[in-house]
Write a protein that holds these residues in place. Sequence first.
Motif, PDB file in Angstrom:
ATOM      1  N   ARG A 282     105.118  29.928  56.428  1.00  0.00           N
ATOM      2  CA  ARG A 282     104.044  29.707  55.431  1.00  0.00           C
ATOM      3  C   ARG A 282     104.172  28.356  54.737  1.00  0.00           C
ATOM      4  O   ARG A 282     103.174  27.649  54.629  1.00  0.00           O
ATOM      5  CB  ARG A 282     104.022  30.846  54.417  1.00  0.00           C
ATOM      6  N   PRO A 283     105.375  27.939  54.302  1.00  0.00           N
ATOM      7  CA  PRO A 283     105.460  26.616  53.653  1.00  0.00           C
ATOM      8  C   PRO A 283     105.113  25.466  54.598  1.00  0.00           C
ATOM      9  O   PRO A 283     104.732  24.386  54.148  1.00  0.00           O
ATOM     10  CB  PRO A 283     106.910  26.514  53.173  1.00  0.00           C
TER      11      PRO A 283
ATOM     12  N   ALA B  69     101.651  24.365  54.139  1.00  0.00           N
ATOM     13  CA  ALA B  69     101.429  23.551  52.936  1.00  0.00           C
ATOM     14  C   ALA B  69     101.885  22.102  53.138  1.00  0.00           C
ATOM     15  O   ALA B  69     101.316  21.193  52.543  1.00  0.00           O
ATOM     16  CB  ALA B  69     102.174  24.172  51.754  1.00  0.00           C
ATOM     17  N   ASP B  70     102.917  21.876  53.955  1.00  0.00           N
ATOM     18  CA  ASP B  70     103.437  20.506  54.099  1.00  0.00           C
ATOM     19  C   ASP B  70     103.815  20.221  55.557  1.00  0.00           C
ATOM     20  O   ASP B  70     104.996  19.992  55.887  1.00  0.00           O
ATOM     21  CB  ASP B  70     104.665  20.323  53.185  1.00  0.00           C
TER      22      ASP B  70
ATOM     23  N   SER C 164     101.437  28.116  63.856  1.00  0.00           N
ATOM     24  CA  SER C 164     101.777  27.471  62.577  1.00  0.00           C
ATOM     25  C   SER C 164     102.386  26.108  62.889  1.00  0.00           C
ATOM     26  O   SER C 164     102.942  25.902  63.972  1.00  0.00           O
ATOM     27  CB  SER C 164     102.793  28.307  61.797  1.00  0.00           C
TER      28      SER C 164
ATOM     29  N   GLN D 295      98.831  37.123  56.423  1.00  0.00           N
ATOM     30  CA  GLN D 295      98.868  35.681  56.153  1.00  0.00           C
ATOM     31  C   GLN D 295      98.614  34.859  57.406  1.00  0.00           C
ATOM     32  O   GLN D 295      99.166  35.168  58.468  1.00  0.00           O
ATOM     33  CB  GLN D 295     100.265  35.310  55.637  1.00  0.00           C
TER      34      GLN D 295
END
Length: 334
Positions: free
Chosen positions: A92-93, A96-97, A152, A281
């Motif tokens: 998941r992080p 974000a980046d 991802s 998610q």
Amino acid sequence: MAEKIVVTGAAGFIGSHVVDALLARGDVVVGIDNFDSFYDPDLKRANLADAMLHPSFELVEADVRDTAAMRRVIDAFHPDAIVHLAARAGVRPSIADPALYAAVNVLGTTVILDAARAAKVARLVIASSSSVYGNDATPPFREDDNAITPISPYAATKRAAELMCEAYAGLCDWMKIISLRFFTVYGPRQRPDLAIHSFTRRISAGEPIPFFGDGTAERDYTYITDTVQGVLGAVDRSRTSKPGHEIFNLGESAVTTLSELVILIERALGMTAKLQRLPAQPGDVRRTLADITKARKLLGYAPSVQVRDGIPRFVAWFRESGIGAASATTAARG
Ligand SMILES: NC(=O)c1ccc[n+]([C@@H]2O[C@H](COP(=O)([O-])OP(=O)(O)OC[C@H]3O[C@@H](n4cnc5c(N)ncnc54)[C@H](O)[C@@H]3O)[C@@H](O)[C@H]2O)c1
């Protein structure tokens, strides 16, 4: 025979256990870590507390993206093998980046491969991930299944790093590179962001746990001692294997649903979880399950801790470590 081994990501969850196991069998270890801020660096220093007292261990605080620093360490120590575990972990992080994940995981791995090439270090063991299988492969996942649809940025960086290993093994016909696809690893020192650790912390603090999806998502959870046995098996195999790039799954080869996981943690804690129900998610795969036939045969990998035994062991460590109490104090302070 004692060997000289470099371990990157040495202060992390898996890295610190690998360091301890190598030292315990008599190897001389140089650990590399930059103590990045993904989670509390004090936890990472605590992970290495025993190793720091060991005469055969040296810590180098440096970034694996720093070509000059990596060349210096690897040239000077000239290890028999490198275990490269440093990475930005977490699915998941990475959404974000993604650029940071690409830099650390792809560039960082390339720097390590190239420093090994330049110093003529032939043997490398590199951490990959079950996430490379995405949602398209049919469980149980085999190493020769297609891994071309990552869902991802994290998964894409791990697959890209594997492909970089493939390229180096092709270019340097003396290199022996082993990529290990870890399947959700847990146990003492587990990263605080991972479900088992964060659920345990929240349930013991009386806080709700984020419960994504309908609870049927399945994971192959691997106990840390089993993962470490597989990593050491790979280091040993690389002594006698032929040059090239090999990939191995390291899982327990059993699935646990999210709902079953919560029940196991509740039982071990003797407490009931409050669920904060949230949608599934993006980036999370539906199911992971390892076919470990290849690792059993060629690495002597023999996982032995099932999740029903591993969760109580994790919870016992969590209580002894005082991490729950420390985070409750921090939370109270705001
Ligand atoms: N834990 C799991 O379930 C799991 C599953 C699949 C793959 N992996 C892989 O296993 C490896 C270890 O994971 P972990 O769970 O122990 O994570 P971790 O975050 O506890 O350990 C990684 C370590 O690498 C260090 N690091 C990060 N960026 C660095 C950089 N640029 N230079 C030097 N050091 C750096 C961190 O400080 C940390 O100590 C990673 O490659 C991860 O992608 C882990």
